[in-house]
Design a protein around this motif. Structure first.
Motif: not given
Length: 298
Positions: A93-101
Motif C-alpha cells: 500500500k502507498n508504495q506504487f509509482s501511480r494510482d491503481f485504485n
C-alpha cells in the motif's frame, strides 16, 4: 526473480503491480493451476507466485483461492478476497509509482463475478469487462498479448488501451464469439434440479465465450456444470462449476467441492479434471452432491 501467475485478468493485474513495485527484469512465467504440480519442481528462490497454489522455494506468494489455503508460514499474503491483485495492492500500500485504485476496483469486480445483467449481455458498453473478455487462456500463443496488456495497464488509462488496434480486433472477435457461444449453450445444455449441465464433449475444441452468459439464458438455475475435453489430451475431461451470479442460492462451496477431486477454486466457482475412464462416475457424483444443495453445506 520471476513472476509466476496464471493467464487471466487477475493474473495480468498481479504482474502489473509486481513489476511496478519490485526490481524484476525476467518475463512472466504463465502457468495454469493444474500445471503447478509439475511446475513446483522448477520453482527457485526469488520466484514470486501470484494467483496460483503455493509451491516450496518461492520467495513470495499471494493468493485468494480458498482451496489453496495452507497452514505453514510463508512470505507474502493470503486471504479470501475478491482478487489476488487486490491482496498485492494492499500488501504494498502507498508504495506504487501511480494510482491503481480504479484498476484494482475493476479486477475485484471482475474476479468476484459481481456483474449486472446488462454487463453480461452488453459487455461492449463496459471497457474493463470487454478487455477482460479478450483474455483467453486457451492458447499459449497469446503470451505476447498478455505481456502487451501488462505493459499497457502499467502506463495508460483504459480509453487509450481500448483504442489500440489489436485490442479492438480482439473485442470485435469476442462479440462474434459470444453470439455463437449463446447458440451452443442453448443447444448443448440440459437442466436437472436447477443445475444446468452443458456438455461440449462432442466438440474437438470446446466452444468459447462469456462463461456468465448461461445465467442470463437460464436465470432459474442455481449452479452451472460445463463438461469438455482438454484440447491437447482427449483422455482428460475437464469439469467447470459455477454459481449463478444472479441467483446466489448455492450453499455449497464449489472451490472446496472441486478440491475434493484434486481441483480447486472459489466459493462460487471451481474446476477439476478426470481421466476419461473415471469421468462418468465422478461427474455423476458431483452432480448428485449439487442436487442436494438445500441440505449440504461443504
Amino acid at each position: 526473480m520471476r513472476i509466476i501467475t496464471r493467464p487471466d485478468f487477475d493474473g495480468i493485474v498481479c504482474a502489473v503491480l509486481l513489476y511496478d513495485i519490485l526490481n524484476i527484469s525476467e518475463p512472466v512465467r504463465w502457468v495454469e493451476p493444474y500445471e503447478m504440480e509439475i511446475e513446483a519442481s522448477k520453482i527457485k528462490e526469488g520466484d514470486i507466485i501470484a494467483n496460483l497454489p503455493y509451491a516450496e522455494n518461492c520467495s513470495l506468494w499471494f493468493d485468494h483461492h480458498i482451496s489453496n489455503q495452507i497452514d505453514k508460514s510463508f512470505n507474502g499474503a493470503f486471504k479470501i478476497a475478491p482478487s489476488a491483485a487486490g491482496i498485492i495492492y494492499e500488501y504494498y500500500k502507498n508504495q506504487f509509482s501511480r494510482d491503481f485504485n480504479e484498476l484494482i476496483s475493476e479486477v475485484d469486480k471482475i474476479d468476484s463475478a459481481d456483474f449486472s445483467i446488462e454487463e453480461i449481455l452488453y459487455p461492449e458498453r463496459f471497457p474493463y469487462i470487454m478487455l477482460y473478455l479478450t483474455i483467453s487462456n486457451i492458447n499459449k500463443t497469446d503470451e505476447l498479448y498478455w505481456n502487451k496488456l501488462i505493459n499497457m495497464l502499467a502506463k495508460y488509462d483504459i480509453d487509450i488501451i481500448m483504442a489500440n488496434k489489436e485490442v479492438q480486433e480482439r473485442c470485435n472477435l469476442v462479440i462474434k464469439q459470444n453470439k455463437k457461444y449463446k447458440e451452443h449453450i442453448e443447444k448443448y445444455t440440459t437442466i436437472n434440479k436447477k443445475i444446468t449441465i452443458t456438455d461440449f464433449r462432442s466438440f474437438n475444441i470446446a466452444p468459447k465465450g462469456n462463461r456468465f452468459l448461461i445465467y442470463s439464458i437460464f436465470p432459474e438455475s442455481i449452479v452451472s456444470v460445463k463438461i469438455r475435453f482438454d484440447k491437447d489430451n482427449k483422455e482428460k475431461v475437464i469439469l467447470s462449476l459455477g454459481q449463478n451470479i444472479f441467483n446466489r442460492k448455492c450453499k455449497i462451496n464449489l472451490g472446496t467441492l472441486a478440491a475434493k477431486y484434486d481441483g480447486g477454486g472459489h466459493q462460487g466457482a471451481g474446476s477439476c479434471s478426470f481421466h476419461i475412464n473415471d469421468s462418468e462416475k465422478k461427474i455423476a457424483e458431483i452432480i448428485e452432491i449439487l442436487k442436494k444443495n438445500e441440505d449440504i453445506d461443504i
